[in-house]
Design an enzyme around this catalytic site. Structure first.
Site, PDB file in Angstrom:
ATOM      1  N   GLU A 266       0.888  -1.174   0.000  1.00  0.00           N
ATOM      2  CA  GLU A 266       0.000   0.000   0.000  1.00  0.00           C
ATOM      3  C   GLU A 266       0.917   1.212   0.000  1.00  0.00           C
ATOM      4  O   GLU A 266       1.387   1.634   1.048  1.00  0.00           O
ATOM      5  CB  GLU A 266      -0.858   0.051   1.269  1.00  0.00           C
ATOM      6  CG  GLU A 266      -1.706  -1.158   1.538  1.00  0.00           C
ATOM      7  CD  GLU A 266      -2.816  -1.346   0.543  1.00  0.00           C
ATOM      8  OE1 GLU A 266      -3.030  -0.478  -0.333  1.00  0.00           O
ATOM      9  OE2 GLU A 266      -3.486  -2.383   0.623  1.00  0.00           O
ATOM     10  N   CYS A 300      -2.995   8.369   2.999  1.00  0.00           N
ATOM     11  CA  CYS A 300      -2.660   7.915   1.646  1.00  0.00           C
ATOM     12  C   CYS A 300      -3.849   8.139   0.729  1.00  0.00           C
ATOM     13  O   CYS A 300      -3.702   8.199  -0.475  1.00  0.00           O
ATOM     14  CB  CYS A 300      -2.189   6.469   1.647  1.00  0.00           C
ATOM     15  SG  CYS A 300      -3.342   5.373   2.412  1.00  0.00           S
TER      16      CYS A 300
HETATM   17  C1  UN1 Z   1      -3.749   5.288   5.026  1.00  0.00           C
HETATM   18  O1  UN1 Z   1      -3.729   6.519   4.921  1.00  0.00           O
HETATM   19  O2  UN1 Z   1      -2.669   4.627   5.047  1.00  0.00           O
HETATM   20  O3  UN1 Z   1      -9.623   5.387   3.782  1.00  0.00           O
HETATM   21  C2  UN1 Z   1      -4.972   4.477   5.234  1.00  0.00           C
HETATM   22  C3  UN1 Z   1      -9.020   5.981   4.678  1.00  0.00           C
HETATM   23  C4  UN1 Z   1      -8.668   5.205   5.909  1.00  0.00           C
HETATM   24  C5  UN1 Z   1      -7.374   4.478   5.750  1.00  0.00           C
HETATM   25  C6  UN1 Z   1      -6.242   5.278   5.224  1.00  0.00           C
HETATM   26  N1  UN1 Z   1      -9.723   4.251   6.183  1.00  0.00           N
HETATM   27  O4  UN1 Z   1      -8.713   7.152   4.595  1.00  0.00           O
END
Ligand code: UN1
Length: 512
Positions: A266, A300
């Site tokens: 990821e 992210c």
């Molecule tokens: C991340 O930023 O690594 O969808 C994960 C989202 C959260 C997860 C983000 N449930 O923004």
């Protein structure tokens, strides 16, 4: 906007100690060769030192998790689920303690920190259910008196490498699912967030003791990239699930591949929303502000690009700029605050550089971009989320800068919007704001968004755990969390069973 004052570092350290003690973590403070500073981006200061040797050495951890694997593999999945159920109960009981630590270490505002812990509780619930539903299929055999089945088996030791921005939820997605799948886990969290890791590990250890699971089903390894190296390179770790930067992914993916290990990656996102002329602009503005400015741009899934039809661009940008001017920036423990600090100096420098490059490319900063509270805490980096109108999708727009910058591009035809949307290296999350069903369906069709997450009339961030989470292209291709992402944590076997007294060969082959 109110320039709120910041809590003191000593007060934060006390609050962290209290939360850790409540979660059952003890004996972690001290010095030693591999000691680690626990730091808070709220003041930018060190809270205290976590002793070297807290947690395990990675080699030791892999050996312990490997030794626990056979017993855990042979434990029925619903019994494995009981461990995760207990973890979910403990997380519920200590929701506020963990959230406090998330705020202290990652700088998240209270509501988002609680949301992160809720995400952990939710994945535990889901994984407990999964533990009775790890299903394979039966397939039609071409031969009489034969059946064809698919069975799923635990893999072994799973290495989990997580990032500072979701210091505990991403661990929980991986760990709750891996544990019900019969795997054992070695976790290397970000070196920026050792305290949330110690607290979550203490809670899991309590759940292990309460349910009588083998104590080696989980090990915590603290430290920097070096500490994670054995997880990446060891043939005794069949799966590595890593969340972090594209740079990290480029470093570890070839090493895992070289030993034929499996990876769930990821990595970066460069998430965009397309806003079409029929969009409900009130709703769009709210969705955009949460995704672009929330978490100080450090998800992210943060929205980094806005692709707006030229008929509504001026109006939408004006509305957004107005909301941005009113955002409360400061102490994430304050109820009024919506934007906490950046994680540190490097994030701030990256933001400054990106804004300079954008302006050099002809961009116009229409909101934010400045630093706040430098007088109150010179080592903390509070910034005004920025909106930058760009003449085109230049190089800087195609990069992920882990800070709150929203680049605005305009389009005339929907095809052009889709082309701009997909013309970046990353492929994590995306959304379209429209009330035109054709546009919505085109966006979610094969020729539409090329991302792992494609939303309609909501922003790019804040995904629920029930769906599979992850993305394409340089995002890395992995899927975690819900749906059938659990299959990534197990190995598949195809079984042909002959219950007849004949031995017909497949493909009509005759052999003597
Ligand atoms: C991340 O930023 O690594 O969808 C994960 C989202 C959260 C997860 C983000 N449930 O923004």
């Amino acid at each position: 906007t109110s320039e709120n004052t910041l809590p003191g570092t000593a007060e934060l350290a006390e609050r962290a100690r209290r939360a850790l003690a409540a979660c059952g973590a003890a004996g972690y403070e001290g010095s030693g060769p591999n000691a680690l500073s626990a730091r808070s981006p709220i003041t930018g200061q060190d809270l205290f030192t976590v002793a070297g040797g807290t947690g395990s050495d990675a080699h030791e951890a892999i050996a312990a998790a490997g030794a626990a694997f056979p017993a855990w593999r042979d434990t029925p999945a619903p019994v494995r689920g009981a461990l995760v159920k207990r973890l979910g109960e403990l997380l519920t009981e200590h929701k506020q303690d963990l959230a406090d630590l998330v705020t202290i270490e990652a700088g998240k505002i209270g509501s988002e920190a609680l949301g992160e812990v809720q995400e952990m509780i939710d994945i535990c619930d889901l994984a407990v259910g999964m533990s009775r539903q790890l299903e394979g299929r039966t397939l039609a055999s071409e031969r009489p008196g034969h059946k064809l089945l698919e069975t799923w088996h635990p893999l072994g030791v799973v290495g989990v490498i997580s990032a500072f921005n979701f210091p505990v939820a991403v661990w929980a997605w991986n760990t709750a699912v891996a544990l019900v799948c019969g795997d054992t886990v070695v976790w290397k969290p970000s070196e920026l967030t050792p305290l949330t890791a110690l607290a979550s590990t203490a809670l899991l250890e309590r759940a292990i003791a309460d349910t009588g699971a083998p104590e080696g089903v989980h090990r915590l390894v603290l430290g920097g990239a070096d500490a994670a190296a054995p997880l990446v390179d060891s043939p005794d770790v069949p799966l590595v699930s890593a969340t972090g930067s594209e740079r990290m992914g480029r470093e570890i993916a070839p090493r895992i591949a070289a030993r034929f290990g499996r990876a769930i990656l990821e990595l970066g996102g460069n998430n965009a929303a397309i806003v079409t002329p029929s969009a409900d602009l009130d709703l769009a503005a709210r969705g955009i502000v949460f995704s672009a400015a929330g978490t100080a741009g450090q998800r992210c899934t943060t929205m980094r690009r806005l692709i707006v039809h030229e008929d509504v661009a001026d109006e939408l940008v004006a509305r957004l700029a107005k909301v941005y001017t009113g955002l409360n920036i400061g102490d994430p423990f304050s109820e009024e605050t919506l934007v906490g600090p950046l994680v540190g100096e490097r994030a701030h420098a990256a933001m400054r550089t990106a804004l300079e490059r954008a302006v050099a490319d002809g961009g116009e900063v229409v909101a934010g971009g400045g630093r706040r509270l430098a007088g109150a805490a010179q080592d903390a980096y509070y910034v005004e989320p920025a909106i930058v109108r760009m003449p085109g999708q230049t190089d800087v727009v195609k990069e992920e800068t882990f800070a709150p910058i929203l680049y605005v591009l305009t389009y005339r035809a929907f095809d052009e919007a889709l082309a701009l949307h997909n013309d970046v290296p990353q492929g994590l999350s995306s959304s379209v704001f429209t009330t035109d069903q054709r546009e919505a369906d085109r966006f979610t069709a094969s020729a539409g968004s090329d991302c792992g997450i494609a939303n309609v009339n909501i922003g790019t961030s804040g995904a629920e755990i029930g769906g599979a989470f992850g993305g394409e292209k340089t995002t890395g291709g992995g899927r975690e969390s819900g749906s059938d992402a659990w299959r990534g944590y197990m190995r598949r076997a195809t079984n042909t069973v002959n219950y007849s007294t004949e031995l017909p060969l497949a493909q009509g082959v005759n052999f003597g």
